[in-house]
Structure formats: structure tokens, C-alpha cells
Design a protein around this motif. Structure first.
Motif, PDB file in Angstrom:
ATOM      1  N   LEU A   9       0.907  -0.607  -0.184  1.00 42.14           N
ATOM      2  CA  LEU A   9      -0.386  -0.265  -0.176  1.00 42.14           C
ATOM      3  C   LEU A   9       1.221   1.375   0.088  1.00 42.14           C
ATOM      4  O   LEU A   9       0.495   1.998  -0.632  1.00 42.14           O
ATOM      5  N   HIS A  10       1.694   0.814   0.945  1.00 40.90           N
ATOM      6  CA  HIS A  10       2.728   2.545   0.587  1.00 40.90           C
ATOM      7  C   HIS A  10       3.206   2.235  -0.321  1.00 40.90           C
ATOM      8  O   HIS A  10       3.378   3.877  -1.304  1.00 40.90           O
ATOM      9  N   ARG A  11       3.651   1.384  -1.551  1.00 41.22           N
ATOM     10  CA  ARG A  11       4.655   1.837  -2.306  1.00 41.22           C
ATOM     11  C   ARG A  11       3.126   2.580  -3.757  1.00 41.22           C
ATOM     12  O   ARG A  11       3.283   2.706  -4.290  1.00 41.22           O
ATOM     13  N   ALA A  12       1.976   2.138  -3.915  1.00 41.37           N
ATOM     14  CA  ALA A  12       1.322   2.029  -4.339  1.00 41.37           C
ATOM     15  C   ALA A  12       0.845   3.664  -4.410  1.00 41.37           C
ATOM     16  O   ALA A  12       0.244   4.359  -5.032  1.00 41.37           O
ATOM     17  N   MET A  13       1.313   3.668  -3.180  1.00 39.19           N
ATOM     18  CA  MET A  13       0.930   5.926  -2.619  1.00 39.19           C
ATOM     19  C   MET A  13       2.155   6.574  -2.505  1.00 39.19           C
ATOM     20  O   MET A  13       2.244   7.575  -2.989  1.00 39.19           O
ATOM     21  N   LYS A  14       3.641   5.958  -3.009  1.00 40.06           N
ATOM     22  CA  LYS A  14       4.656   6.975  -2.438  1.00 40.06           C
ATOM     23  C   LYS A  14       4.754   7.215  -4.561  1.00 40.06           C
ATOM     24  O   LYS A  14       4.477   6.649  -5.709  1.00 40.06           O
ATOM     25  N   GLY A  15       5.417   9.107  -4.511  1.00 41.41           N
ATOM     26  CA  GLY A  15       5.814   9.136  -5.426  1.00 41.41           C
ATOM     27  C   GLY A  15       4.578  10.125  -6.222  1.00 41.41           C
ATOM     28  O   GLY A  15       3.735  10.226  -5.747  1.00 41.41           O
ATOM     29  N   ILE A  16       4.630   9.853  -7.558  1.00 46.51           N
ATOM     30  CA  ILE A  16       3.832  10.695  -8.362  1.00 46.51           C
ATOM     31  C   ILE A  16       2.658   9.937  -9.141  1.00 46.51           C
ATOM     32  O   ILE A  16       2.846   8.670  -8.890  1.00 46.51           O
ATOM     33  N   GLY A  17       1.268  10.328  -8.508  1.00 49.50           N
ATOM     34  CA  GLY A  17       0.545   8.917  -8.753  1.00 49.50           C
ATOM     35  C   GLY A  17       0.075   8.266  -7.689  1.00 49.50           C
ATOM     36  O   GLY A  17       1.053   8.071  -7.211  1.00 49.50           O
ATOM     37  N   THR A  18      -0.580   7.344  -7.762  1.00 50.60           N
ATOM     38  CA  THR A  18      -1.577   6.511  -7.254  1.00 50.60           C
ATOM     39  C   THR A  18      -1.735   5.167  -7.683  1.00 50.60           C
ATOM     40  O   THR A  18      -2.299   5.652  -8.316  1.00 50.60           O
ATOM     41  N   ASP A  19      -1.812   4.249  -7.837  1.00 55.64           N
ATOM     42  CA  ASP A  19      -2.049   2.898  -8.063  1.00 55.64           C
ATOM     43  C   ASP A  19      -3.576   2.578  -7.897  1.00 55.64           C
ATOM     44  O   ASP A  19      -3.383   1.524  -6.544  1.00 55.64           O
ATOM     45  N   GLU A  20      -4.427   2.508  -8.137  1.00 50.94           N
ATOM     46  CA  GLU A  20      -5.487   2.624  -7.155  1.00 50.94           C
ATOM     47  C   GLU A  20      -6.195   1.704  -7.649  1.00 50.94           C
ATOM     48  O   GLU A  20      -6.844   0.649  -6.424  1.00 50.94           O
ATOM     49  N   ASP A  21      -5.106   0.556  -8.247  1.00 54.47           N
ATOM     50  CA  ASP A  21      -6.277  -0.880  -8.904  1.00 54.47           C
ATOM     51  C   ASP A  21      -5.212  -2.162  -7.168  1.00 54.47           C
ATOM     52  O   ASP A  21      -5.587  -2.250  -7.524  1.00 54.47           O
ATOM     53  N   VAL A  22      -3.408  -1.493  -6.752  1.00 54.70           N
ATOM     54  CA  VAL A  22      -3.424  -2.364  -5.824  1.00 54.70           C
ATOM     55  C   VAL A  22      -4.205  -1.497  -4.568  1.00 54.70           C
ATOM     56  O   VAL A  22      -4.225  -2.470  -4.471  1.00 54.70           O
ATOM     57  N   ILE A  23      -4.588  -0.493  -4.144  1.00 53.43           N
ATOM     58  CA  ILE A  23      -5.547  -0.477  -3.482  1.00 53.43           C
ATOM     59  C   ILE A  23      -6.930  -1.475  -3.170  1.00 53.43           C
ATOM     60  O   ILE A  23      -6.931  -1.798  -2.281  1.00 53.43           O
ATOM     61  N   LEU A  24      -7.187  -0.894  -4.695  1.00 45.97           N
ATOM     62  CA  LEU A  24      -8.616  -2.087  -4.699  1.00 45.97           C
ATOM     63  C   LEU A  24      -8.966  -3.133  -4.113  1.00 45.97           C
ATOM     64  O   LEU A  24      -9.160  -4.016  -4.025  1.00 45.97           O
ATOM     65  N   MET A  25      -7.535  -3.755  -5.029  1.00 50.45           N
ATOM     66  CA  MET A  25      -7.479  -5.749  -4.992  1.00 50.45           C
ATOM     67  C   MET A  25      -7.480  -5.475  -3.561  1.00 50.45           C
ATOM     68  O   MET A  25      -7.292  -7.121  -3.001  1.00 50.45           O
ATOM     69  N   LEU A  26      -6.003  -5.290  -3.208  1.00 57.24           N
ATOM     70  CA  LEU A  26      -5.438  -5.400  -2.064  1.00 57.24           C
ATOM     71  C   LEU A  26      -6.765  -5.823  -0.718  1.00 57.24           C
ATOM     72  O   LEU A  26      -7.046  -6.604  -0.046  1.00 57.24           O
ATOM     73  N   LEU A  27      -7.348  -4.431  -0.507  1.00 62.44           N
ATOM     74  CA  LEU A  27      -8.517  -4.453   0.520  1.00 62.44           C
ATOM     75  C   LEU A  27      -9.381  -5.004   0.023  1.00 62.44           C
ATOM     76  O   LEU A  27      -9.920  -5.001   1.372  1.00 62.44           O
TER      77      LEU A  27
END
Length: 344
Positions: free
Chosen positions: A50-68
């Protein structure tokens, strides 16, 4: 180096033994939720993803929703603790700062413990401009006695006021009285065979059989008897009156009292049927009732979503999955579909 997204997709890939084990467990009929505890759970690893999905420019929403959506609520609380320990930040605050709109609201709801979520929904329903009676009716008609007791405790702790006091300040009449009866969370247990015919006759005498309606008698029986007992009473009622209790409630009462009585009756018959109907109405009216849709998908995902899906298909001839697909968009839609757990 693999991105957080590709790492997660590998983690949840169909070929993965973890995924196969999860699917084997999902066939176990005793569990009726669409979301269940993830088998090879690692809170620290999830927090890192989750930390890596939110780090830097842009957010990897797919990671957040798939994981949670692939973790139980209890596991999400463990991820929250692991995230704070590793990064010194609150996970929910981090998610809020990265996400927006309905998707953010849904993810925050998923991160909230179920009892706290119910308590906060009730508080919002009572403290906003006007009262959102739909929320009061849905939660208090459908939750078990133990859940209601837990909600009352959490409500007091979170908002420093009593739920009953707030409800009494915002409602009136027999509607208020029935809500207060439900708040006592003290339904009788089992079936009292000797009371079945009497209760059915008392309900008939209180409504259909007389001019005017004895609301007090109706709420007393429907608010206090066990659901098993009520189902027998409704059968006996139909023999006496020639119609379903729902028809009598609609004919004899109005407004919020009618809505609450119908909800309690429907939940006594079948909680999944009640929620299937609520979901249908949240999507098939003019405009989507996103707060209702979200609340049900979140709160039932670990309880009886498989039964709700079956009921929805039987009642409306379309799957819940395709109905959500037609009515929603974007990451919000994807997350809801994961919570739905499959197409029927």
C-alpha cells in the motif's frame, strides 16, 4: 524491479497456490460472505504494498482496491497497525489524501471496523440536516441483538451521547416507540407454540379486523418476538386474514412507521431478501443511491453477500454484479465488483 501492482497481481494470480486455497475455502457452505480472511496473510507485506502504491507521483488505485477488498475487516485493522508501525503515519489519512470521490468514501468505509461503521452511519443519519430515516430503519431492523448492543456501546464512546437519546430527539410517535423497542436488543428467543395463534389473532384484531389501528399492540408483537416465532405467526396470520402481514401493514400504517414495520417483517422472513430489495432500489430508481449501495456492500460483504446475490438473481432475473456494472463507473465500480465477489 516489480511494481506494487505487478507484485500484488502475482500475489493474487489464479495460478497462485494461495489463490487456489482461498477458492477451495470459499466453496465451504457455512461461510456466506463474499469477502473472507486471506489465507496467506502478512500485514507487514500488505502495508508495504500500500505504501508503494501511494508513494511518488500518482497512485496505483488498482493495488489499493485489489488488496483491501481481498482482506477481511479484521485483517485491514492489522494492516493499519503495521502501516503506522512501519511509516509513522495513519493509513486511513494517507488513503484519504491520495483518493477522492465515491472511491475514497468506499475505501474509508472498508477500513472502518463494522460496529464503528454502523455507529457512525447512525450518527450521520441523526446529526445531519434532517434525519435520514432510511439508515435508521435499515440498520436497526437488520442487525442482531448482540450487534445492536455493541453499536450502542461504540456510539456512546465515539460520540459521547446515547444513541437512544439522539433517536428520541429526532423521531416521534409509534415510529419512535418501535425504534426504542429495537434498541433494547432483547427479542425473546425460540418459538412459543402456545402464543402463535394468539399473536396472529392479536395482530388481526389490532388492524384488519377493526376500524382504526392499534399500533401499540402491533409494535409490541413485531418488535419483541423472535424471528423464528414471527415467521410462524405470519403463516397463522395469513390463514386468519387471507392476506400477508405486509399487505396489512401497508393498509393500516403510513410513513416511517410503515417503512420500519415492513423492514422488520422482511428481515424476520429473510435478511438476504431484504438487502437484495434495498440494493435493487438503490440502483434502479432515478439516479443511484450511492450511500445506500455502499453501506450494504460494505456491511454485508463478510456476512451474507452470497445469499443476497442469489436472492437478487431470483427476484430480478439479473445478477447483482451486472447491475452494479451498469450503474457505476471507475475504481469505485471495480471495488464494488470485488466486494460482490462474482457474477451469477
Amino acid at each position: 524491479m516489480l511494481s506494487a501492482g505487478s507484485l500484488l497481481r502475482e500475489y493474487l494470480s489464479p495460478a497462485s497456490p494461495v489463490k487456489r486455497e482461498r477458492e477451495r475455502e470459499e466453496t465451504h457452505l457455512a461461510y456466506r460472505g463474499s469477502v473472507r480472511p486471506f489465507v496467506d496473510f502478512d500485514a507487514k507485506k500488505d502495508a508495504e504494498l500500500l505504501h508503494r502504491a501511494m508513494k511518488g507521483i500518482g497512485t496505483d488505485e488498482d493495488v489499493i482496491l485489489m488488496l483491501l477488498t481481498a482482506r477481511s475487516n479484521d485483517q485491514r485493522q492489522q494492516i493499519k497497525a503495521a502501516y503506522k508501525k512501519a511509516y509513522g503515519k495513519d493509513l486511513v489519512s494517507a488513503l484519504k489524501s491520495e483518493l477522492g470521490g465515491l472511491f475514497e468514501t468506499l475505501i474509508v468505509a472498508l477500513m472502518t471496523p463494522p460496529v464503528t461503521y454502523d455507529a457512525s452511519q447512525l450518527h450521520k443519519a441523526l446529526k445531519g440536516a434532517g434525519t435520514d430515516d432510511d439508515v435508521l430503519i435499515e440498520i436497526l431492523a437488520s442487525r442482531t441483538s448482540q450487534q445492536i448492543k455493541d453499536i450502542i456501546k461504540v456510539y456512546k464512546k465515539e460520540f459521547s451521547t446515547k444513541l437512544e437519546k439522539d433517536i428520541c430527539g429526532d423521531t416521534s410517535g409509534y415510529y419512535k416507540n418501535l425504534l426504542v423497542i429495537l434498541l433494547q436488543a432483547s427479542r425473546e428467543e425460540g418459538v412459543d407454540v402456545e402464543k402463535i395463534e394468539k399473536d396472529a389473532k392479536d395482530l388481526y384484531d389490532a388492524g384488519e379486523a377493526k376500524f382504526g389501528t392499534d399500533e401499540e399492540k402491533i409494535i409490541q408483537i413485531i418488535g419483541n418476538r423472535s424471528t423464528e416465532h414471527l415467521r410462524k405467526v405470519f403463516d397463522a396470520y395469513k390463514k386468519i386474514s387471507g392476506c400477508d402481514i405486509e399487505d396489512s401493514v401497508e393498509g393500516e400504517t403510513t410513513g416511517n412507521l410503515e417503512s420500519l414495520l415492513l423492514a422488520v417483517v422482511k428481515c424476520a422472513r429473510s435478511v438476504p431478501d431484504f438487502f437484495a430489495e434495498r440494493l435493487y432500489k438503490s440502483m434502479r430508481r432515478a439516479g443511484t443511491d450511492d450511500s445506500g449501495l455502499m453501506r450494504i456492500m460494505v456491511s454485508r460483504s463478510e456476512v451474507d453477500m452470497l445469499d443476497i446475490r442469489a436472492s437478487f438473481k431470483k427476484k430480478y432475473g439479473a445478477s447483482l454484479y451486472t447491475t452494479i456494472q451498469e450503474d457505476t463507473t471507475g475504481d469505485y465500480q471495480k471495488a464494488l465488483l470485488y466486494l460482490c465477489g462474482g457474477n451469477d
